[in-house]
Motif scaffolding. Structure first.
Motif, PDB file in Angstrom:
ATOM      1  N   PHE A   1       0.719  -1.328  -0.016  1.00 22.35           N
ATOM      2  CA  PHE A   1       0.001  -0.002   0.001  1.00 22.35           C
ATOM      3  C   PHE A   1       0.862   1.451   0.221  1.00 22.35           C
ATOM      4  O   PHE A   1       1.735   1.405   0.921  1.00 22.35           O
ATOM      5  CB  PHE A   1      -0.957  -0.039   1.334  1.00 22.35           C
TER       6      PHE A   1
ATOM      7  N   LYS B   1      -2.541   3.814  -3.256  1.00 28.44           N
ATOM      8  CA  LYS B   1      -2.523   2.726  -4.240  1.00 28.44           C
ATOM      9  C   LYS B   1      -2.349   1.585  -3.751  1.00 28.44           C
ATOM     10  O   LYS B   1      -1.460   1.309  -2.781  1.00 28.44           O
ATOM     11  CB  LYS B   1      -1.764   2.846  -5.384  1.00 28.44           C
ATOM     12  N   MET B   2      -3.033   0.322  -4.035  1.00 34.37           N
ATOM     13  CA  MET B   2      -2.663  -0.857  -3.687  1.00 34.37           C
ATOM     14  C   MET B   2      -1.956  -1.715  -4.915  1.00 34.37           C
ATOM     15  O   MET B   2      -2.779  -1.920  -5.947  1.00 34.37           O
ATOM     16  CB  MET B   2      -3.880  -1.754  -3.296  1.00 34.37           C
TER      17      MET B   2
ATOM     18  N   LEU C   1      -1.087   5.625   1.428  1.00 32.94           N
ATOM     19  CA  LEU C   1      -2.397   5.357   2.032  1.00 32.94           C
ATOM     20  C   LEU C   1      -2.483   6.413   3.326  1.00 32.94           C
ATOM     21  O   LEU C   1      -1.669   6.571   3.887  1.00 32.94           O
ATOM     22  CB  LEU C   1      -2.302   3.962   2.581  1.00 32.94           C
TER      23      LEU C   1
ATOM     24  N   THR D   1       5.520   1.657   5.544  1.00 30.10           N
ATOM     25  CA  THR D   1       4.659   1.202   4.320  1.00 30.10           C
ATOM     26  C   THR D   1       3.818   0.098   5.112  1.00 30.10           C
ATOM     27  O   THR D   1       4.287  -0.848   5.768  1.00 30.10           O
ATOM     28  CB  THR D   1       5.660   0.451   3.293  1.00 30.10           C
ATOM     29  N   ASN D   2       2.612   0.014   4.710  1.00 32.10           N
ATOM     30  CA  ASN D   2       1.691  -1.272   4.948  1.00 32.10           C
ATOM     31  C   ASN D   2       1.644  -2.016   3.977  1.00 32.10           C
ATOM     32  O   ASN D   2       1.622  -1.856   2.858  1.00 32.10           O
ATOM     33  CB  ASN D   2       0.393  -0.378   5.263  1.00 32.10           C
ATOM     34  N   LYS D   3       1.688  -3.305   4.485  1.00 27.07           N
ATOM     35  CA  LYS D   3       1.775  -4.446   3.380  1.00 27.07           C
ATOM     36  C   LYS D   3       1.095  -5.633   4.240  1.00 27.07           C
ATOM     37  O   LYS D   3       0.593  -5.710   5.293  1.00 27.07           O
ATOM     38  CB  LYS D   3       3.145  -4.969   3.468  1.00 27.07           C
TER      39      LYS D   3
ATOM     40  N   LEU E   1      -6.950   0.202   7.740  1.00 27.95           N
ATOM     41  CA  LEU E   1      -6.765  -0.805   6.955  1.00 27.95           C
ATOM     42  C   LEU E   1      -6.947  -2.103   7.888  1.00 27.95           C
ATOM     43  O   LEU E   1      -6.109  -2.261   8.879  1.00 27.95           O
ATOM     44  CB  LEU E   1      -5.391  -0.881   6.403  1.00 27.95           C
TER      45      LEU E   1
END
Length: 358
Positions: free
Chosen positions: A17, A81-82, A20, A52-54, A26
């Motif tokens: 992501f 964006k994903m 975000l 960063t989210n993953k 999330l």
């Protein structure tokens, strides 16, 4: 355009992501709702590395993962964006610990009840995520991971495009245990030359040009119809990447296209059946649009007759007549490709038909 097609398809997807909004919630429930429409989900794991989210999403079957990636890759989420990649992991084992939130949908609901009660910490010092791939063989080996093993996991979690090639070179040691076709996929390097296999016998070189030219300027095409394969050389590597990303594993007439990057080489016909064409695109630029089921037809006056003609070749969901243009919503991407292949630059009553992706 986000490309990870050098990875073979996998039931496990890696989600990244970008940008975000911090206020966006999330959660596992959000991802489950988004992805469950493509098939039953086994596990979801959300984690944070730096800013960063993953997340990992594991499906029960491969077809669901492929469909989900094709439809959701590049999805806009409140300005962010994903990006979706096929993961190299064979299995996903998770623990609900600091800096990660996981849910196993194959077990009792107690896991999912606990998953959202844990806060997503802003630091990543204590993250412990057990990820099992083809290197590991037992639960004991996971509990006593070697420094090398831990380093491989961390590199996967910290994945970005800059260090991907280094990590990719290190896992080449394990390629000898894989199927030859998978080895070919993993060893590919980006190139502006594509090899396409499994081409339907009804397809012509002109049809190949009509479809592929929607994604960039083509320099050469060599179509070896007797072998059901073609070589398409683009003007740039990026154009080839875009074409491969959109068209790989897509139905074209009655066959599923398979794409491979090829090292640059001279394209030469080897038999009388081969079709070879050279194109000159000097100072020629075009706007590349995403592949979709929406088409705009222009360039001809008798739009009603053209619409009836198009109906003979493909299935149409909706038709709208708008002045000098015809707006079509096709039933599938396969129908879109068929119309582009057959009717691009089609001459109808001394008028040339133009097709635009919307």
């Amino acid at each position: 355009m986000y490309n990870n097609s050098r990875d073979p398809p996998s039931q496990i997807l890696l989600l990244i992501f970008t940008q975000l909004p911090p206020s966006f919630p999330l959660t596992n429930e959000y991802l489950h709702k988004k992805f469950n429409e493509f098939g039953d989900i086994k596990k979801i794991l959300i984690f944070e590395r730096g800013k960063t989210n993953k997340a990992f999403v594991e499906f029960h079957n491969l077809k669901s993962a492929i469909s989900a990636r094709k439809q959701l890759n590049g999805l806009n989420i409140q300005g962010g964006k994903m990006i979706i990649h096929f993961s190299r992991l064979k299995n996903l084992n998770l623990e609900i610990v600091d800096n990660s939130r996981g849910t196993d949908y194959t077990q009792a609901s107690s896991n999912s009840q606990n998953s959202d009660s844990i806060l997503h910490s802003k630091t990543d010092d204590n993250i412990r995520v057990n990820l099992t791939n083809h290197i590991s063989s037992s639960s004991s080996s996971r509990a006593n991971s070697s420094p090398v093993r831990n380093e491989e996991i961390n590199r996967l979690l910290d994945y970005d495009d800059d260090d991907f090639d280094i990590w990719r070179q290190e896992i080449q040691l394990n390629l000898t245990d894989m199927h030859p076709e998978i080895q070919t996929l993993l060893r590919q390097k980006h190139s502006k030359l594509l090899r396409i296999s499994s081409i339907d016998s009804k397809v012509t070189a002109k049809m190949i040009y009509n479809v592929f030219s929607k994604f960039g300027n083509i320099e050469e095409i060599l179509y070896q119809k007797q072998y059901q394969k073609a070589f398409v050389k683009f003007q740039s590597i990026n154009q080839a990447i875009i074409a491969k990303e959109y068209l790989n594993n897509t139905q074209f007439f009655d066959s599923i296209l398979r794409f491979y990057f090829e090292p640059i080489q001279p394209l030469q016909p080897t038999s009388l059946q081969d079709e070879y064409m050279i194109y000159y695109n000097e100072n020629c630029t075009q706007k590349i649009m995403p592949l979709s089921s929406n088409l705009i037809i222009t360039g001809v006056q008798d739009l009603q007759e053209i619409s009836e003609l198009i109906k003979m070749f493909a299935k149409i969901k909706d038709i709208k007549f708008n002045g000098n243009s015809l707006q079509l919503v096709m039933c599938s991407i396969a129908d879109t490709l068929k119309i582009i292949a057959v009717f691009s630059d089609y001459e109808f009553k001394n008028q040339k038909l133009s097709i635009i992706l919307k």
